[in-house]
Design an enzyme around this catalytic site. Structure first.
Site, PDB file in Angstrom:
ATOM      1  N   ASP A 142       0.843  -1.340  -0.038  1.00  0.00           N
ATOM      2  CA  ASP A 142       0.140  -0.001   0.125  1.00  0.00           C
ATOM      3  C   ASP A 142       0.739   1.371  -0.106  1.00  0.00           C
ATOM      4  OD1 ASP A 142      -2.014   1.717   0.210  1.00  0.00           O
ATOM      5  OD2 ASP A 142      -2.959   0.834   2.017  1.00  0.00           O
ATOM      6  N   ASP A 143       0.954   1.864  -1.150  1.00  0.00           N
ATOM      7  CA  ASP A 143       1.610   3.219  -1.189  1.00  0.00           C
ATOM      8  C   ASP A 143       3.212   3.054  -1.452  1.00  0.00           C
ATOM      9  OD1 ASP A 143      -0.801   4.270  -0.662  1.00  0.00           O
ATOM     10  OD2 ASP A 143       0.072   5.732   0.843  1.00  0.00           O
ATOM     11  N   CYS A 186      -5.695   5.012  -3.478  1.00  0.00           N
ATOM     12  CA  CYS A 186      -5.890   3.702  -3.205  1.00  0.00           C
ATOM     13  C   CYS A 186      -7.275   3.019  -3.476  1.00  0.00           C
ATOM     14  CB  CYS A 186      -5.952   3.724  -1.681  1.00  0.00           C
ATOM     15  SG  CYS A 186      -4.536   4.022  -0.931  1.00  0.00           S
ATOM     16  N   ASP A 196      -0.269  -0.660  -5.069  1.00  0.00           N
ATOM     17  CA  ASP A 196      -1.561   0.025  -5.470  1.00  0.00           C
ATOM     18  C   ASP A 196      -1.254   1.204  -6.109  1.00  0.00           C
ATOM     19  OD1 ASP A 196      -1.103   1.464  -3.257  1.00  0.00           O
ATOM     20  OD2 ASP A 196      -3.147   1.114  -2.404  1.00  0.00           O
TER      21      ASP A 196
END
Length: 497
Positions: free
Chosen positions: A30-31, A66, A304
């Protein structure tokens, strides 16, 4: 006659082996950036994945935030087709519209139809099971044999999950609650269960870690590992982007020594959380090997979207069309995939669903916008028959904000921050062309665009100079026409040469 019978038996056996469906493990962070070198702090990931598989040098997402990006991964569709425009429920994130339009047509649902036992572990969509979404933990999205979904957005402690529809609450004890490790344990248990109870059925796993998303909370053993490191001082770091769109040109004050230290600290913590992710990858691979699955399993590692850390004075976020935010890691290992290899071919998050289905031997639905990467992975794809550009979409939150020129406050998003862009990668045309809009309407109307940006990335790697005023009007008109076709595309019409 005996020889003929033997040949028939061998042919039948070979056909059955050829038809065997592989297992597929998809690990998504994530990120996690790739352009700011986050992979460099994961040496075990290099030895386990990059040296054992293929690294996509040109992997991108089609939406740099996201919920829309994850929706694209789950459906294989551009944002304008799945209609999850932002992270808020009011803009489609885990809203009733998502469930009505998309949940029956996600990776889980399609892989189940293809004969797979499926498992989901970690972050789903930002508003999952939160009150505004209209559902609670009892809602298990269709298609998942095992469901372990995080309630809401990324956290490392103090969170709840839906464990097959039952609420499970976690606190702040590292051994029991650190979310990356909890996801790891659930994923390993799924593999072990597949070995003991479901050995005849292939499995598909979607493993979604919170790292390195804010709050980037390292595991205790990794805290302060990078205490003496600073965020990469790229040419765009602490750079005044006065020729860019208003959110940067007018809404982003110059960083101070204090805010630069905040960025450095965030960078260090992000890297430290990724050490737990490489532990997750290591233990998943070890479990696959011990269970006898490793030779029949494809493992994908992805994020993502990317991230920026001080670029154009944006202290730490995503949501921009620049490579820091849209370029992501994508590494694949598995049967038939070249080891210690790289490919220049463009891979998108919308390609993952059709790739999984293709590897499974299942039909790819006609309304999927992405393209299977199977032939790329097997070195059977001709480069001149593959895409050379793609669409990037971003739809602003639609909420008003005041521009406060306070060094502690920077504007990463608010009203009037919508854009669409064409990212091109081909010889002589490594460029980004973006159109920005005065409203956050969806879908966009190109005739209402009021600002443009253009970058020749071969000459301006860090996209520091908006050279749209120097762009040949004929080329700009061609790019506008290309954008017009992309923002209206659906299914195979998105596979434009």
């Amino acid at each position: 006659m005996r020889s003929l019978c033997l040949l028939v038996v061998l042919a039948t056996l070979w056909a059955s082996l050829e038809a065997k469906q592989p297992n597929i493990v998809f690990i998504i962070t994530d990120d996690q950036d790739v352009k700011l070198n986050s992979l460099d702090v994961q040496p075990k990931l290099h030895s386990m994945m990059i040296e054992e598989g293929t690294f996509f040098k040109n992997a991108f997402v089609t939406h740099p935030v996201c919920c829309p990006s994850r929706s694209s991964t789950l459906t294989g569709k551009y944002t304008h087709n799945h209609k999850t425009y932002e992270n808020n429920v009011g803009r489609g994130c885990n809203a009733q519209s998502w469930r009505d339009m998309n949940e029956q047509k996600t990776i889980g649902a399609y892989m189940t139809k293809a004969g797979y036992r499926t498992g989901f572990f970690g972050k789903y969509l930002n508003n999952y099971a939160l009150k505004p979404s209209g559902v609670n933990v009892s809602h298990v999205p269709p298609g998942w044999s095992k469901w372990f979904g995080l309630v809401g957005n990324s956290k490392f402690y103090h969170y709840s999950v839906s464990n097959d529809g039952v609420k499970e609450t976690h606190g702040n004890d590292y051994k029991n609650d650190y979310f990356t490790d909890v996801v790891k344990r659930e994923a390993i248990a799924f593999i072990q269960d597949a070995k003991s109870n479901h050995s005849e059925s292939p499995f598909f796993m979607y493993v979604s870690t919170p790292a390195p998303h804010r709050p980037a909370t390292p595991a205790p053993q990794y805290n302060n590992t990078f205490a003496n490191r600073t965020a990469p001082r790229t040419p765009s770091y602490h750079f005044e982007g006065k020729d860019k769109h208003w959110i940067i040109a007018e809404g982003t004050p110059s960083m101070t020594n204090q805010t630069m230290e905040i960025v450095d600290q965030l960078c260090r913590q992000r890297w430290e959380t990724l050490l737990s992710v490489q532990d997750l990858v290591e233990e998943v691979l070890m479990t696959l090997e011990k269970s006898g699955f490793i030779d029949d399993t494809f493992i994908f590692y992805n994020s993502d979207h990317g991230y920026h850390l001080g670029q154009f004075n944006q202290q730490g976020e995503k949501r921009q069309p620049y490579d820091e935010d849209i370029r992501v890691p994508l590494i694949v290992r598995g049967p038939g995939v070249s080891k210690n290899a790289t490919t220049d071919m463009i891979a998108l998050n919308i390609d993952l669903l059709p790739t999984f289905l293709d590897l499974a031997g299942a039909a790819i639905p006609e309304d999927v916008d992405g393209q299977s990467l199977k032939n790329v992975l097997m070195n059977e794809q001709k480069a001149d028959e593959w895409r050379s550009d793609f669409l990037v979409e971003y739809f602003g939150e639609g909420t008003p904000c005041m521009v406060q020129m306070d060094p502690q406050v920077f504007r990463h998003d608010c009203k009037n921050n919508t854009f669409v862009a064409i990212r091109s990668l081909e010889t002589g045309n490594n460029t980004l062309y973006a159109e920005f809009f005065p409203t956050d309407d969806a879908p966009v109307d190109l005739s209402t665009s009021n600002f443009q940006e253009f970058y020749d990335i071969d000459k301006d790697l860090w996209q520091t100079k908006n050279s749209v005023k120097e762009l040949d009007p004929k080329i700009q008109a061609m790019m506008k026409d290309r954008l017009k076709k992309f923002i209206a595309c659906s299914g195979k019409s998105c596979h434009m040469p």
